[in-house]
Motif scaffolding. Structure first.
Motif, PDB file in Angstrom:
ATOM      1  N   LEU A  36      40.037  53.775  44.335  1.00  0.00           N
ATOM      2  CA  LEU A  36      38.805  53.316  45.301  1.00  0.00           C
ATOM      3  C   LEU A  36      38.314  51.973  44.871  1.00  0.00           C
ATOM      4  O   LEU A  36      38.037  51.019  45.671  1.00  0.00           O
ATOM      5  CB  LEU A  36      37.486  54.315  45.055  1.00  0.00           C
ATOM      6  CG  LEU A  36      37.874  55.786  45.703  1.00  0.00           C
ATOM      7  CD1 LEU A  36      36.576  56.337  45.444  1.00  0.00           C
ATOM      8  CD2 LEU A  36      37.734  55.399  47.278  1.00  0.00           C
ATOM      9  N   TRP A  37      38.061  51.690  43.528  1.00  0.00           N
ATOM     10  CA  TRP A  37      37.535  50.379  43.275  1.00  0.00           C
ATOM     11  C   TRP A  37      38.500  49.436  43.446  1.00  0.00           C
ATOM     12  O   TRP A  37      38.222  48.183  43.947  1.00  0.00           O
ATOM     13  CB  TRP A  37      37.021  50.503  41.730  1.00  0.00           C
ATOM     14  CG  TRP A  37      36.282  49.455  41.152  1.00  0.00           C
ATOM     15  CD1 TRP A  37      36.614  48.632  40.179  1.00  0.00           C
ATOM     16  CD2 TRP A  37      34.911  48.785  41.558  1.00  0.00           C
ATOM     17  NE1 TRP A  37      35.570  47.698  39.948  1.00  0.00           N
ATOM     18  CE2 TRP A  37      34.523  47.782  40.751  1.00  0.00           C
ATOM     19  CE3 TRP A  37      33.922  49.193  42.668  1.00  0.00           C
ATOM     20  CZ2 TRP A  37      33.483  47.305  40.924  1.00  0.00           C
ATOM     21  CZ3 TRP A  37      32.970  48.791  42.702  1.00  0.00           C
ATOM     22  CH2 TRP A  37      32.525  47.386  41.805  1.00  0.00           C
ATOM     23  N   LEU A  38      39.686  49.604  42.937  1.00  0.00           N
ATOM     24  CA  LEU A  38      40.682  48.575  43.169  1.00  0.00           C
ATOM     25  C   LEU A  38      41.547  48.748  44.375  1.00  0.00           C
ATOM     26  O   LEU A  38      41.401  48.078  45.499  1.00  0.00           O
ATOM     27  CB  LEU A  38      41.719  48.560  41.882  1.00  0.00           C
ATOM     28  CG  LEU A  38      41.278  48.268  40.477  1.00  0.00           C
ATOM     29  CD1 LEU A  38      42.301  48.397  39.497  1.00  0.00           C
ATOM     30  CD2 LEU A  38      40.736  46.879  40.628  1.00  0.00           C
ATOM     31  N   GLY A  39      42.321  49.822  44.608  1.00  0.00           N
ATOM     32  CA  GLY A  39      43.189  49.919  45.761  1.00  0.00           C
ATOM     33  C   GLY A  39      44.548  49.678  45.694  1.00  0.00           C
ATOM     34  O   GLY A  39      44.719  48.334  45.363  1.00  0.00           O
ATOM     35  N   THR A  41      48.632  49.598  46.563  1.00  0.00           N
ATOM     36  CA  THR A  41      49.559  49.544  47.577  1.00  0.00           C
ATOM     37  C   THR A  41      50.927  49.754  46.875  1.00  0.00           C
ATOM     38  O   THR A  41      51.704  49.160  45.900  1.00  0.00           O
ATOM     39  CB  THR A  41      49.711  48.152  48.387  1.00  0.00           C
ATOM     40  OG1 THR A  41      48.433  47.796  48.656  1.00  0.00           O
ATOM     41  CG2 THR A  41      50.813  48.631  49.433  1.00  0.00           C
ATOM     42  N   ARG A 177      44.253  39.890  37.328  1.00  0.00           N
ATOM     43  CA  ARG A 177      43.046  39.253  37.919  1.00  0.00           C
ATOM     44  C   ARG A 177      41.803  40.274  37.937  1.00  0.00           C
ATOM     45  O   ARG A 177      40.688  39.939  37.569  1.00  0.00           O
ATOM     46  CB  ARG A 177      43.323  38.958  39.437  1.00  0.00           C
ATOM     47  CG  ARG A 177      44.161  38.049  39.735  1.00  0.00           C
ATOM     48  CD  ARG A 177      44.429  37.671  41.260  1.00  0.00           C
ATOM     49  NE  ARG A 177      43.350  36.767  41.774  1.00  0.00           N
ATOM     50  CZ  ARG A 177      43.066  36.776  43.312  1.00  0.00           C
ATOM     51  NH1 ARG A 177      43.976  37.483  44.033  1.00  0.00           N
ATOM     52  NH2 ARG A 177      42.447  35.797  43.809  1.00  0.00           N
ATOM     53  N   ALA A 178      42.122  41.449  37.987  1.00  0.00           N
ATOM     54  CA  ALA A 178      40.974  42.538  37.979  1.00  0.00           C
ATOM     55  C   ALA A 178      40.274  42.778  36.385  1.00  0.00           C
ATOM     56  O   ALA A 178      39.179  42.589  36.665  1.00  0.00           O
ATOM     57  CB  ALA A 178      41.458  43.842  38.327  1.00  0.00           C
ATOM     58  N   VAL A 187      36.991  43.907  38.127  1.00  0.00           N
ATOM     59  CA  VAL A 187      36.697  43.404  39.403  1.00  0.00           C
ATOM     60  C   VAL A 187      37.513  43.674  40.358  1.00  0.00           C
ATOM     61  O   VAL A 187      38.561  43.555  40.235  1.00  0.00           O
ATOM     62  CB  VAL A 187      36.398  41.852  39.145  1.00  0.00           C
ATOM     63  CG1 VAL A 187      36.331  41.073  40.667  1.00  0.00           C
ATOM     64  CG2 VAL A 187      35.265  41.376  38.487  1.00  0.00           C
ATOM     65  N   PRO A 188      37.139  44.286  41.753  1.00  0.00           N
ATOM     66  CA  PRO A 188      38.105  44.811  42.461  1.00  0.00           C
ATOM     67  C   PRO A 188      38.806  43.835  43.210  1.00  0.00           C
ATOM     68  O   PRO A 188      38.435  42.793  43.684  1.00  0.00           O
ATOM     69  CB  PRO A 188      37.206  45.367  43.709  1.00  0.00           C
ATOM     70  CG  PRO A 188      35.825  45.752  42.994  1.00  0.00           C
ATOM     71  CD  PRO A 188      35.496  44.380  41.865  1.00  0.00           C
ATOM     72  N   PHE A 189      40.196  44.302  43.111  1.00  0.00           N
ATOM     73  CA  PHE A 189      41.231  43.374  43.879  1.00  0.00           C
ATOM     74  C   PHE A 189      42.146  44.494  44.407  1.00  0.00           C
ATOM     75  O   PHE A 189      42.560  45.290  43.581  1.00  0.00           O
ATOM     76  CB  PHE A 189      42.071  42.450  43.031  1.00  0.00           C
ATOM     77  CG  PHE A 189      41.368  41.045  42.505  1.00  0.00           C
ATOM     78  CD1 PHE A 189      41.210  40.290  43.638  1.00  0.00           C
ATOM     79  CD2 PHE A 189      40.743  41.002  41.161  1.00  0.00           C
ATOM     80  CE1 PHE A 189      40.454  38.832  43.363  1.00  0.00           C
ATOM     81  CE2 PHE A 189      39.810  39.662  41.161  1.00  0.00           C
ATOM     82  CZ  PHE A 189      39.766  38.833  42.069  1.00  0.00           C
ATOM     83  N   PHE A 190      42.956  44.056  45.533  1.00  0.00           N
ATOM     84  CA  PHE A 190      44.009  44.915  45.791  1.00  0.00           C
ATOM     85  C   PHE A 190      45.220  44.863  44.955  1.00  0.00           C
ATOM     86  O   PHE A 190      45.763  43.704  44.605  1.00  0.00           O
ATOM     87  CB  PHE A 190      44.564  44.671  47.393  1.00  0.00           C
ATOM     88  CG  PHE A 190      43.725  45.618  48.214  1.00  0.00           C
ATOM     89  CD1 PHE A 190      43.753  46.839  48.584  1.00  0.00           C
ATOM     90  CD2 PHE A 190      42.364  44.789  48.940  1.00  0.00           C
ATOM     91  CE1 PHE A 190      42.742  47.480  49.255  1.00  0.00           C
ATOM     92  CE2 PHE A 190      41.858  45.498  49.864  1.00  0.00           C
ATOM     93  CZ  PHE A 190      41.917  46.763  50.063  1.00  0.00           C
ATOM     94  N   GLY A 227      51.201  37.527  49.502  1.00  0.00           N
ATOM     95  CA  GLY A 227      49.867  37.208  49.978  1.00  0.00           C
ATOM     96  C   GLY A 227      48.832  37.251  48.878  1.00  0.00           C
ATOM     97  O   GLY A 227      47.910  36.508  49.030  1.00  0.00           O
ATOM     98  N   ASN A 228      49.023  38.082  47.908  1.00  0.00           N
ATOM     99  CA  ASN A 228      48.066  37.786  46.643  1.00  0.00           C
ATOM    100  C   ASN A 228      48.348  36.718  46.009  1.00  0.00           C
ATOM    101  O   ASN A 228      49.124  36.366  45.182  1.00  0.00           O
ATOM    102  CB  ASN A 228      48.476  39.188  45.742  1.00  0.00           C
ATOM    103  CG  ASN A 228      47.368  39.244  44.570  1.00  0.00           C
ATOM    104  OD1 ASN A 228      46.841  38.523  44.306  1.00  0.00           O
ATOM    105  ND2 ASN A 228      47.226  40.788  44.342  1.00  0.00           N
TER     106      ASN A 228
END
Lengths: 237, 316
Positions: A36-39, A41, A177-178, A187-190, A227-228
């Motif tokens: 939830l917080w990060l996500g 794929t 990064r997170a 800190v949220p990042f996908f 894209g990241n």
């Protein structure tokens, strides 16, 4: 089942309250933080071994790595998954040692020279012998965010003893990064997680390490093309 | 005759109409795929399937109660902002400022829940705008400062501030005009349905008649015919739906449709500009067949605040 008993976190003697704590940790912390917080794929989830013995080798950038790898597994399988972690980091302080061994469920690995009374990878041997899925971070340390460090040799020695066990590389992109080394708030990042095809053990150690390194670099290029953008670092350190 | 009984019924009819539209879309694709089996229909099928999910979540979000609606919409802002930050470069030194920027989301939606319009409208453009650069300067790293501060604020303005106007429609006083028409969920449905149908209409008109490109450097697939046909369709739909779902008169409703048609296009191409700058095709992969959540919300970042202020100026 195992040849030598070990004082900390022997995977074969799990009490009911340890089971409960680990399940609560995964369901109450790992799943919410990473899903939830990060996500996440996840690419090629079907390549993930759900039954042990198996070895998962992952890149290491963050304490969130273990949480992320846990949340790739369903709750019914997660007790079978054991991450190897540095004894000198996690077992220095008594509280951290208790939390790491009983709640997170790490297998302590002694870093550095192997000339100790206890074999540094003994816990890993036990885990594989008990049919667990072992998580290893062959870089040994979290290092610079989103950078790959030199791979250590422990994995090669471990795999030499169990040459038939599948070794599955997993690459996680964005966790540096997170929450990188020295940062304490996620800190949220996908996050992109890429499960690779199993890699074969090779009797030449350098060859084996080079191939694994090449796999990681290829996965990293793939993830970065998605894209990241990653972050830039200016402070001289 | 009671408007109270009538108003939700209009919402029910509208939602049924939306579901009929989805059934129609799914059936059309299935028939086309049977008629022309050699073409690749996977992308369109995925897209329609994702539409089903979006509509189900959206309907649940607006039809339970205000608190649930605001929780869902704040989560949508959270996803959009997270996707934006994942996409753009950030400085590692700004770890904590990024965290504070995220915290602005629940606070912004709390002002909405509270119905505090004055705070809702200045919180991000004034207080957060002033706070984050201060926090970043305290860290002491000045290299890349302007770029970092501005891209962070641009992200908050589009994904949180702009989109939260859609949520504020839910708490507008329902009896401001003495009419019970146009309760919150119906206004949100009007805005979102017109914005999304506008995207679809522009796509279809462009496919059918489009030749001359409208803005080839940014978005090579957009055509003048698509833009004009889409905006005209949306104007017509706005005129038709306005009296049912909103307190607007037919003339104002048609103008609202035109506003949404034109500015929806602008929101779309502005996000395309960002994607082109960063060298990506989609903003993410949260919505199979669509791309990222920002690929779906791009038009709304323009239509939500503009429709909101248009409506508020005229009727509230």
């Amino acid at each position: 089942m195992t040849d030598t008993p070990h004082p900390e976190a022997s995977p074969t003697t799990t009490r009911w309250w340890q089971t409960l704590l680990r399940l609560l940790f995964v369901a109450g912390v790992a799943y919410p933080v990473t899903l939830l917080w990060l996500g996440l794929t996840v690419r090629h989830r079907e390549r993930l071994p759900l039954r042990g013995p198996a070895i998962i080798v992952a890149n290491h950038n963050s304490h969130l790595d273990i949480l992320t790898l846990y949340s790739l597994f369903p709750l019914s399988r997660v007790l079978n998954v054991r991450p190897a972690a540095a004894a000198d980091y996690f077992l220095t302080n008594r509280w951290l040692a208790w939390f790491a061994s009983h709640v997170v469920g790490i297998i302590p690995v002694i870093r550095g020279s192997a000339s100790k009374s206890v074999h540094p990878l003994a816990g890993c041997h036990d885990a594989l012998a008990a049919g667990h899925i072992l998580i290893l971070f062959p870089e040994g340390t979290r290092g610079e965010p989103e950078q790959l460090s030199e791979l250590k040799s422990g994995l090669w020695y471990l795999a030499r003893r169990y040459p038939d066990i599948p070794i599955v590389p997993v690459f996680m992109y964005g966790l540096g990064r997170a929450m990188a080394k020295g940062q304490h708030v996620p800190v949220p990042f996908f996050v992109d997680v890429h499960v690779d095809r199993p890699i074969d053990w090779h009797e030449d150690k350098t060859h084996f390490k080079t191939e694994l390194q090449a796999r990681f670099h290829a996965l990293r290029r793939k993830a970065a093309g998605h894209g990241n953008q990653g972050d830039t670092h200016h402070a001289p350190s | 005759m009671s408007f109270l009984a009538q108003a939700p019924r209009a919402l029910e009819y509208a939602l049924i109409a939306v579901f009929c539209l989805l059934v129609f879309a799914s059936t059309t694709i299935a028939l086309l795929a049977r008629r022309y089996p050699h073409k690749n229909w996977l992308e369109l099928k995925l897209r329609i399937r994702t539409w089903w999910w979006i509509v189900v979540v959206f309907v649940l979000a607006i039809s339970v109660n205000r608190t649930v609606s605001l929780l869902v919409l704040s989560f949508v802002s959270f996803l959009a902002f997270k996707e934006y930050l994942t996409l753009v470069p950030t400085r590692r030194e700004d770890h904590m400022p990024l965290f504070w920027a995220y915290l602005a989301i629940p606070v912004q939606y709390f002002w909405i829940w509270d119905g505090w319009y004055g705070m809702f409208i200045i919180f991000i453009p004034v207080y957060i705008f002033l706070f984050l650069p201060m926090r970043m300067v305290l860290i002491g790293e000045t290299r890349g400062f302007l770029h970092a501060a501005s891209s962070l604020h641009w992200g908050l303005m589009t994904t949180v501030f702009s989109l939260s106007h859609m949520a504020y429609l839910l708490v507008l006083p329902t009896d401001a005009t003495g009419s019970m028409k146009g309760n919150g969920p119906m206004l949100v449905l009007y805005l979102v349905a017109l914005t999304q149908l506008n995207d679809v209409a522009q796509y279809l008109w462009g496919k059918a008649l489009g030749k001359a490109k409208i803005i080839p450097k940014v978005s090579p697939n957009k055509t003048i015919a698509g833009f004009v046909g889409g905006a005209a369709t949306t104007t017509l739909l706005g005129w038709l739906l306005g009296p049912v779902l909103t307190p607007m008169s037919p003339l104002y409703a048609a103008t609202a449709g035109l506003l949404i048609g034109v500015t929806g296009f602008i929101g779309d191409v502005v996000m395309s500009g960002l994607k082109r700058d960063l060298g990506v095709k989609d903003t993410g992969d949260l919505l199979p067949g669509h791309g990222g959540i920002l690929d779906r919300l791009d038009s709304l970042t323009y239509t939500a605040p503009l429709f909101f202020h248009y409506l508020r100026y005229l009727y509230y």
